[in-house]
Design an enzyme around this catalytic site. Structure first.
Site, PDB file in Angstrom:
ATOM      1  N   ASP A  21       0.826  -1.211   0.000  1.00 39.03           N
ATOM      2  CA  ASP A  21       0.000   0.000   0.000  1.00 39.03           C
ATOM      3  C   ASP A  21       0.860   1.261   0.000  1.00 39.03           C
ATOM      4  OD1 ASP A  21      -2.293   1.508   0.058  1.00 39.03           O
ATOM      5  OD2 ASP A  21      -2.711   1.189   2.175  1.00 39.03           O
ATOM      6  N   HIS A  38       2.768   3.274  -9.000  1.00 36.18           N
ATOM      7  CA  HIS A  38       2.640   1.819  -9.204  1.00 36.18           C
ATOM      8  C   HIS A  38       3.886   1.281  -9.916  1.00 36.18           C
ATOM      9  CE1 HIS A  38      -1.351   2.048  -7.705  1.00 36.18           C
ATOM     10  NE2 HIS A  38      -1.876   2.646  -8.761  1.00 36.18           N
ATOM     11  N   LEU A 132      10.319 -20.953  -3.856  1.00 41.34           N
ATOM     12  CA  LEU A 132       9.266 -20.065  -3.343  1.00 41.34           C
ATOM     13  C   LEU A 132       8.046 -20.045  -4.284  1.00 41.34           C
ATOM     14  CD1 LEU A 132       8.403 -17.626  -1.439  1.00 41.34           C
ATOM     15  CD2 LEU A 132       9.520 -16.156  -3.122  1.00 41.34           C
TER      16      LEU A 132
HETATM   17  C1  FPP Z   1      -1.753   0.127  -3.476  1.00 44.97           C
HETATM   18  O1  FPP Z   1      -1.314   1.464  -3.474  1.00 44.97           O
HETATM   19  C2  FPP Z   1      -1.177  -0.617  -4.603  1.00 44.97           C
HETATM   20  C3  FPP Z   1      -1.892  -1.238  -5.588  1.00 44.97           C
HETATM   21  C4  FPP Z   1      -3.363  -1.213  -5.654  1.00 44.97           C
HETATM   22  C5  FPP Z   1      -1.222  -1.938  -6.710  1.00 44.97           C
HETATM   23  C6  FPP Z   1       0.004  -2.716  -6.394  1.00 44.97           C
HETATM   24  C7  FPP Z   1       0.720  -3.004  -7.652  1.00 44.97           C
HETATM   25  C8  FPP Z   1       2.063  -2.968  -7.806  1.00 44.97           C
HETATM   26  C9  FPP Z   1       3.008  -2.704  -6.700  1.00 44.97           C
HETATM   27  C10 FPP Z   1       2.593  -3.210  -9.170  1.00 44.97           C
HETATM   28  C11 FPP Z   1       3.339  -4.452  -9.406  1.00 44.97           C
HETATM   29  C12 FPP Z   1       2.857  -5.645  -8.697  1.00 44.97           C
HETATM   30  C13 FPP Z   1       3.101  -6.952  -9.026  1.00 44.97           C
HETATM   31  C14 FPP Z   1       2.669  -8.050  -8.100  1.00 44.97           C
HETATM   32  C15 FPP Z   1       3.742  -7.375 -10.267  1.00 44.97           C
HETATM   33  P1  FPP Z   1      -2.444   2.589  -3.582  1.00 44.97           P
HETATM   34  O2  FPP Z   1      -2.649   2.891  -5.019  1.00 44.97           O
HETATM   35  O3  FPP Z   1      -3.655   2.171  -2.839  1.00 44.97           O
HETATM   36  O4  FPP Z   1      -1.723   3.794  -2.854  1.00 44.97           O
HETATM   37  P2  FPP Z   1      -2.418   4.947  -1.974  1.00 44.97           P
HETATM   38  O5  FPP Z   1      -3.104   4.248  -0.828  1.00 44.97           O
HETATM   39  O6  FPP Z   1      -1.255   5.765  -1.531  1.00 44.97           O
HETATM   40  O7  FPP Z   1      -3.360   5.684  -2.870  1.00 44.97           O
END
Ligand code: FPP
Length: 249
Positions: A21, A38, A132
């Protein structure tokens, strides 16, 4: 000294679950778009997979896209979907080299066809690996998973395959997308939020929860080891008393 040196490999959690997050906030702090956040989060995914493998974790579940994330602005959903599929494709050889297996959990039928097809082909390519296992939760929510399990159990009761009295915690486990995988012993959430956000509600019943203020793109290998060390310093009582535990150990 790295926290890694203090890890007792014999007591490394077999399964660690992570809510990644804070990508959006990380980007906003730098005046950039959420998508940039992201993209930067991908390096933290690499760090986490590497650290989990080195620490001897057997299963690592990453919450990549929740059912609720479909409600984000369309351009963000599309960008996330293409980022996820591109990362899985571009990392496939490296994962293979490191003997990593991949499993997708979630409502695969709700994914765009291309995303479903391409991720499934990488899952297949890595299926013989024995190191893993990374479980990527994609279009996943725990309530969706539990309702699905209940529907399948009801169907099997109706068909006479099982009796209502056969329904136990162990049987229920087998109807979840994590069937045959031990429950996570540790759940890590970044960004300072202290919620489960519809993630593995059944499986996390006895997990230790670890919250760090770090935003996901800043999460390093060392941060993962710190979480493991913190876990190893906790007393897991499972409803018993400290005294009872001392006697059994
Ligand atoms: C949450 O941050 C993150 C996500 C919803 C997406 C996670 C995806 C990645 C890290 C990309 C790559 C992942 C893989 C497994 C290949 P948020 O957008 O909710 O952040 P905020 O709470 O600050 O708005």
């Amino acid at each position: 000294m790295s926290c890694f040196d203090n890890i007792d490999k014999a007591r490394t959690p077999a399964h660690v679950a992570v809510i990644m997050d804070g990508n959006g906030r990380w980007a906003a702090k730098r005046g950039n778009s959420r998508i940039f956040g992201h993209e930067q989060g991908v390096e933290a995914v690499r760090n986490t997979i590497k650290a989990a493998a080195k620490a001897g974790v057997k299963f690592l579940t990453l919450y990549a896209f929740s059912t609720e994330n479909w409600n984000r602005p369309r351009f963000e959903v599309e960008a996330l979907m293409s980022l996820l599929v591109n990362v899985v494709k571009s990392e496939a050889d490296e994962l293979d080299k490191n003997n990593v297996r991949l499993k997708i959990i979630g409502d695969l039928n709700s994914l765009p066809k291309k995303v479903k097809r391409e991720t499934e082909s990488i899952v297949e390519k890595l299926s013989e690996n024995t190191g893993l296992t990374v479980l990527m939760a994609l279009s996943y929510s725990s309530k969706w998973e539990i309702i699905n399990a209940v529907k399948s159990i009801a169907t099997d009761v109706k068909k006479g395959k099982i009796l209502p009295d056969d329904i136990s915690q162990e049987l229920f486990d087998n109807y979840l997308s994590t069937a045959n995988i031990p429950d996570p012993e540790l759940m890590i959430r970044t960004s300072g939020e202290r919620r489960l956000s519809n993630f593995l509600l059944w499986q996390l019943a006895y997990a230790e929860l670890y919250f760090t203020p770090k935003l996901w793109p800043d999460f390093t290998e060392e941060d993962f080891y710190e979480a493991i060390c913190n876990f190893q310093n906790r007393e897991r009582r499972f409803g018993m008393t400290s005294e009872q535990l001392k006697k059994t150990n």
